[in-house]
Structures are given as structure tokens and as C-alpha cells.
Design a protein around this motif. Structure first.
Motif, PDB file in Angstrom:
ATOM      1  N   ASP A  91      19.881  -7.014  71.071  1.00 40.96           N
ATOM      2  CA  ASP A  91      18.822  -6.736  70.106  1.00 40.96           C
ATOM      3  C   ASP A  91      18.117  -5.423  70.418  1.00 40.96           C
ATOM      4  O   ASP A  91      17.766  -4.660  69.507  1.00 40.96           O
ATOM      5  CB  ASP A  91      17.809  -7.880  70.090  1.00 40.96           C
ATOM      6  N   ALA A  92      17.908  -5.135  71.706  1.00 41.81           N
ATOM      7  CA  ALA A  92      17.274  -3.874  72.084  1.00 41.81           C
ATOM      8  C   ALA A  92      18.145  -2.691  71.696  1.00 41.81           C
ATOM      9  O   ALA A  92      17.644  -1.652  71.236  1.00 41.81           O
ATOM     10  CB  ALA A  92      16.987  -3.865  73.582  1.00 41.81           C
ATOM     11  N   VAL A  93      19.448  -2.836  71.863  1.00 40.00           N
ATOM     12  CA  VAL A  93      20.364  -1.749  71.494  1.00 40.00           C
ATOM     13  C   VAL A  93      20.344  -1.516  69.988  1.00 40.00           C
ATOM     14  O   VAL A  93      20.345  -0.367  69.519  1.00 40.00           O
ATOM     15  CB  VAL A  93      21.789  -2.064  71.988  1.00 40.00           C
ATOM     16  N   LEU A  94      20.311  -2.590  69.209  1.00 36.79           N
ATOM     17  CA  LEU A  94      20.240  -2.433  67.754  1.00 36.79           C
ATOM     18  C   LEU A  94      18.989  -1.659  67.353  1.00 36.79           C
ATOM     19  O   LEU A  94      19.045  -0.765  66.497  1.00 36.79           O
ATOM     20  CB  LEU A  94      20.255  -3.801  67.076  1.00 36.79           C
ATOM     21  N   LEU A  95      17.865  -1.971  67.964  1.00 34.91           N
ATOM     22  CA  LEU A  95      16.625  -1.270  67.644  1.00 34.91           C
ATOM     23  C   LEU A  95      16.680   0.185  68.082  1.00 34.91           C
ATOM     24  O   LEU A  95      16.123   1.061  67.417  1.00 34.91           O
ATOM     25  CB  LEU A  95      15.438  -1.973  68.294  1.00 34.91           C
ATOM     26  N   ALA A  96      17.359   0.455  69.196  1.00 37.32           N
ATOM     27  CA  ALA A  96      17.511   1.841  69.635  1.00 37.32           C
ATOM     28  C   ALA A  96      18.382   2.626  68.666  1.00 37.32           C
ATOM     29  O   ALA A  96      18.154   3.818  68.425  1.00 37.32           O
ATOM     30  CB  ALA A  96      18.097   1.882  71.044  1.00 37.32           C
ATOM     31  N   LEU A  97      19.392   1.965  68.097  1.00 37.91           N
ATOM     32  CA  LEU A  97      20.249   2.622  67.112  1.00 37.91           C
ATOM     33  C   LEU A  97      19.508   2.885  65.814  1.00 37.91           C
ATOM     34  O   LEU A  97      19.724   3.910  65.161  1.00 37.91           O
ATOM     35  CB  LEU A  97      21.479   1.760  66.836  1.00 37.91           C
ATOM     36  N   ASN A  98      18.635   1.941  65.420  1.00 36.94           N
ATOM     37  CA  ASN A  98      17.872   2.096  64.185  1.00 36.94           C
ATOM     38  C   ASN A  98      16.557   1.329  64.309  1.00 36.94           C
ATOM     39  O   ASN A  98      16.507   0.127  64.033  1.00 36.94           O
ATOM     40  CB  ASN A  98      18.664   1.584  62.977  1.00 36.94           C
ATOM     41  N   PRO A  99      15.479   2.003  64.724  1.00 36.59           N
ATOM     42  CA  PRO A  99      14.192   1.319  64.880  1.00 36.59           C
ATOM     43  C   PRO A  99      13.693   0.662  63.607  1.00 36.59           C
ATOM     44  O   PRO A  99      12.882  -0.274  63.664  1.00 36.59           O
ATOM     45  CB  PRO A  99      13.248   2.443  65.328  1.00 36.59           C
TER      46      PRO A  99
END
Length: 535
Positions: free
Chosen positions: A221-229
Motif C-alpha cells: 500500500d505504501a508503494v502504491l501511494l508513492a507511485l500515485n499519492p
């Protein structure tokens, strides 16, 4: 189940397995892979009827009738899976994650063609979950894709019973279909034995490849947010149900988010064979059967033994180039379908794809390496014969075989027994795969919101990839032929940048099904649509 320090022994022959007759097996473990992005193309339908259409839904009588029409063996294969938080050992590092059965990869489930699978799933996770049976043309209400085919299994003690006939032999797998849960440890191999197998293999080995980041300072989930906040707090809501009923929000702590940013800071990988950009995430670890290269689980065999390696790419975002040192590969099946035998030294396997290869085990100890396609990184183990005088030593990141004869997906051809008969399509659709400029937002447009069909029709979907990246495109509930590849049969095909690629299938499994990219992060960020049957 093999424990740390044990060797992976090859399975007994499939003929011996089938003679046993599957009775009942118990396995502990369970999980998901869902959606936090906006589906650009899919037009939600909140009722059974839409403009001019009368939709067949998962619980309708047509679905039950299709199940009754499947050829059944009369055997029952019973399993239990429990999804729960777990601490797994990755080369001595204790990592917190979610898993089935407390390991980094779930147990292998083996059944026979035509068997009835009964799987009791319990959810001990702090989030809702589902379980999808990838590559199996099962009844619609057992597909495990919430909210399209079922309500999610409730967190903290929810239960669900899957019950269906397995019509298709071959190498398949199962995984959570809620959020990014399958980028944890919520997946495993499903092998459906074929009584008519003609490969001549003496023994059988299952190799599950995976990219791993969970618990190593960050989370999916953290990686997804880093890819697109912009995806913070978003929910996938396919099929028209309310977001709150389908998925938890993508969230992360400050430390997890900072670690995730480092994983995407090096940009993307690059591969000529996949047409350019390969992936965005620099995964810190890659596994074979839940074990990193520093702590492999050896494959033990006899010299001269003919082995069938069933290689499954369960990764979320990583394509692999697979090879065995000192051995020639003969590709005999993809996604459960037999192919014309094709010899090679290496093969590329996209996410969710499966490739079965035959090798004749040579005396000694030999590295088995799945090199990350397009950037650094590898998963590895060792093939060791009983008469090996020495160990394989440190496992390399790449083999000479990786740069020799590479067989591409486009070069494979179907075995005659798997060829789909040629006929004109009753419905001919065109779907464009898109990305929103330089933002991490992926989608499907064109006919993607109108993919309807009636039972008995032949359907063609042409996918036009206008993005700079390849996409492993997967259909639920159906397998397809690829006319451009001589009719090769698959359920997941790699569509390269700038490529137009058509698939064809018969509408023989009524209900409502997902059609999406199996890059878990593209899917989560919107590259998905639905296939809907109408009366």
C-alpha cells in the motif's frame, strides 16, 4: 509442507497421483488482490438490467446450469485455508506479512481434472479478503473477485466456502483478489492433474516465482501511494457497489512511505524483448517457493530423470527470464495448455503466466535462476542430483543460458489438441490500453465499458497498447486463443507497447467476469473492465 533447511523433492508421477484418487487434504493458511484506483473504462451497472440489456449475474440459474454441465470425476478434494498475519523467515530475517499457512508462499494444492474442490477459507486478517482461482473456468459465483462475484470475506473471523468442479488440467494458481494483498504472501500453486498427459515426464516440480517487499521497511500500500499519492483513500468499486463494501483504503506510515519512495527512485527497468519499460519498483528480494537465493530450497532429483518444471510467476510487478544452468529447456505448456514442443535456453514469464518446461537432469548441482527482466535482481535455487559430488556454491544472478536461445511468447504454437476451431466472431471489440500522461493512472477505453456477449457466441477483443509499457492482460472465467500467435492458448498474454493484439474465446461460462492487467499496481490504478453475459 517443506520447512526451512529441507530439500524440495520432485513429486511422484501424475499417473500415480491419479491412481490414488483425491480424497481429502487439509492445509492451513488464506488472502486477496483488489482495487484502489479508478477504472477508467468500466461503466458500472447497479442492477440486473441496463440500457437494452438483461444481465446474467453470478447467482442466476444459467450459472448453476453451466456447472451441472461440466464433466465431473466424482472425486472430492477438500482443503482449508486460513488467511492471517504471519512472521516468515527470509534467509534469517524475520518479516511480518500476511499469509496462508504462515509461510511466504502457500501450500501447493493438487487435484485431478473434473474433481470437485471444496475449500473452506477463514479470514484472520484485519481487512476483508477474497480468493481467486486463476486460470480455471469455474462457476461464476466461485471466482472470488469481490464485489463482482461475491461479497468479500469479513475481517477478523469471516468465513467463506468455495465449491466448484475443476474442468481444466494444467498449472494454475490461487491468490487473494482484494487490494494489493497478493503482493504479500497470499498466493499458492494449484496443479490440476491430467490423466491424458503425454509429456513422458518422470517427475514433477512446482516453482513459484515472486517479488517481495512486504515487511522489509515498507508495504504494498505504501508503494502504491508513492507511485500515485492521489490514490490515498481511494477504493476500487467495480460492478457498481459502494466503495466501503469492497476494499480498505491504501494507507502507510511516514517511515513506510519514505522506504517506498526509495524503491521507485531508480526509475523503470528496460527490456528490448518486452518492448521498452518493464517495471517501476526495485524489489529488494525475489523468491522461489518462498525462499531467497541466500537460503534456497534445493530441487532433488536423480541423474537422467526427466523433470517437468511447472514455473509460476506469482509476482506483482516483475517479469522473469528463467533458465537452468547446463540444461536445455523444452516448453511443453503455457497457462495449462499444451504447446508444440519448443527448445530454448531461456524463457520470459510475465506476471500471472505459467510455463511448463521439460529438462533431463544432468549429474551434479546446477543453479536455477529467474533473472529479473529489465533490471538487476534474481530469484534462485539449485537442482541437485543424488550423485552430486559438490554443491552448486553461491548462486549467480545470471547464467550464460539467459543470453542464448530465448523463446518468445509470440514464437510458441499450440498443440493440436488445444487449438480453438476457426470461426467468424459474433462480437468484435476494440479496447485501448492507456496511461494518463506522466501520472501513474492506467486505464482501458474504447469498447471496454460495453464488453457484452451471449452464450455460444465467439468473441474477439483487439487490445491496442498506446502506453510505453507492456501489460499482461488476463481474462477471468475464460481462456483464449491468440490468432497472431498461431492460435496459442492462454489466459494471460503480454501486450507490448505500440502493439495491437487480438484474443478470441467462446462465451461458454455465463456470468460477470473481470478483464484486467495483471501488473497488480496497474490494476489497482485503473486498468480493468468487465465481461458481461446478457440474455
Amino acid at each position: 509442507m517443506n520447512r526451512p533447511g529441507s530439500a524440495l523433492r520432485v513429486e511422484t508421477s501424475r499417473r500415480a497421483f491419479l491412481r490414488l484418487g483425491v480424497a481429502s487434504a487439509g492445509v492451513v493458511g488464506a488472502g486477496m488482490l483488489g482495487f484502489a484506483g479508478c477504472a477508467v473504462a468500466a461503466r458500472p451497472q447497479t442492477s440486473q438490467t441496463g440500457p437494452g440489456y438483461d444481465y446474467i449475474k453470478p447467482n442466476d440459474p444459467e450459472v448453476a446450469q453451466a456447472e451441472r454441465d461440466r464433466a465431473a470425476s466424482g472425486r472430492v478434494a477438500a482443503f482449508s485455508l486460513a488467511a492471517a498475519p504471519a512472521v516468515v523467515d527470509l534467509a534469517g530475517r524475520q518479516v511480518s506479512t500476511w499469509a496462508y499457512g504462515g509461510e511466504a508462499v502457500a501450500p501447493v494444492l493438487r487435484v485431478g481434472r473434473g474433481d470437485r474442490m471444496q475449500v473452506a477459507v477463514s479470514n484472520g486478517l484485519p481487512a476483508e479478503t477474497t480468493l481467486h482461482w486463476h486460470g480455471i473456468r469455474i462457476r461464476n459465483d466461485m471466482d472470488g473477485a469481490a464485489p463482482t462475484t461475491q461479497r468479500p470475506i469479513a475481517a477478523n473471523g469471516g468465513e467463506h466456502a468455495y465449491d466448484f468442479v475443476v474442468p481444466d488440467p494444467g498449472t494454475h494458481w490461487y491468490h487473494s483478489h482484494s487490494g494489493l494483498q497478493a503482493d504479500r504472501g497470499l498466493f499458492g500453486a494449484l496443479i490440476v492433474e491430467d490423466p491424458d498427459d503425454a509429456t513422458g515426464a518422470d517427475a514433477d516440480v512446482v516453482l513459484v516465482l515472486d517479488d517481495w517487499l512486504d515487511g522489509l521497511g515498507s508495504t504494498p500500500d505504501a508503494v502504491l501511494l508513492a507511485l500515485n499519492p492521489a490514490l490515498a483513500g481511494a477504493h476500487g468499486h467495480h460492478g457498481g457497489e459502494t466503495p466501503a463494501a469492497t476494499s480498505t483504503s491504501a494507507t502507510a506510515s511516514d517511515d513506510e512511505y519514505a522506504a517506498a519512495q526509495k524503491l521507485i527512485a531508480d526509475g523503470h527497468g528496460e527490456s528490448e524483448s518486452l518492448g521498452g519499460m518493464t517495471q517501476h519498483i526495485a524489489y529488494p528480494m525475489h523468491l522461489i517457493n518462498g525462499r531467497p537465493p541466500a537460503d534456497p530450497q534445493p530441487i532433488e532429483a536423480l541423474a537422467g530423470q526427466r523433470l517437468r518444471l511447472r514455473v509460476i510467476n506469482a509476482a506483482a510487478e516483475t517479469p522473469y527470464r528463467f533458465a537452468v544452468a547446463g540444461h536445455e529447456l523444452t516448453v511443453v505448456a503455457v497457462d495449462g495448455f499444451d504447446t508444440e514442443p519448443a527448445t530454448a535456453d531461456a524463457v520470459i514469464i510475465g506476471m500471472a503466466q505459467r510455463v511448463d518446461v521439460l529438462i533431463t537432469a544432468s549429474s551434479g548441482a546446477w543453479p536455477v535462476v529467474a533473472a529479473v527482466e529489465g533490471r538487476e535482481g534474481h530469484a534462485a535455487t539449485v537442482l541437485r542430483t543424488a550423485d552430486a559430488a559438490v554443491s552448486a556454491g553461491p548462486l549467480p544472478a545470471r547464467l550464460p543460458e539467459h543470453d542464448r536461445r530465448l523463446v518468445l511468447e509470440s514464437e510458441l504454437r499450440p498443440a493440436q489438441s488445444t487449438v480453438l476451431d476457426v470461426r467468424e466472431p459474433d462480437r468484435d471489440y476494440r479496447v485501448e490500453l492507456i496511461v494518463a500522461g506522466d501520472r501513474y493512472a492506467w486505464g482501458m477505453v474504447g469498447d471496454a465499458g460495453e464488453l457484452v456477449m451471449k452464450q455460444g457466441e465467439r468473441v474477439r477483443i483487439t487490445m491496442a497498447n498506446s502506453t510505453p509499457m507492456w501489460h499482461p492482460m488476463h481474462t477471468h472465467g475464460h481462456t483464449f486463443a491468440i490468432p497472431g500467435y498461431g492460435g496459442l492458448r492462454r489466459d494471460t498474454v503480454n501486450v507490448l507497447p505500440g502493439q495491437e493484439l487480438a484474443i478470441e474465446f467462446d462465451a461458454d461460462n455465463p456470468g460477470e467476469w473481470m478483464f484486467h492487467c495483471h501488473n497488480a499496481y496497474h490494476f489497482e490504478a485503473g486498468m480493468t473492465a468487465n465481461l458481461r453475459y446478457i440474455r
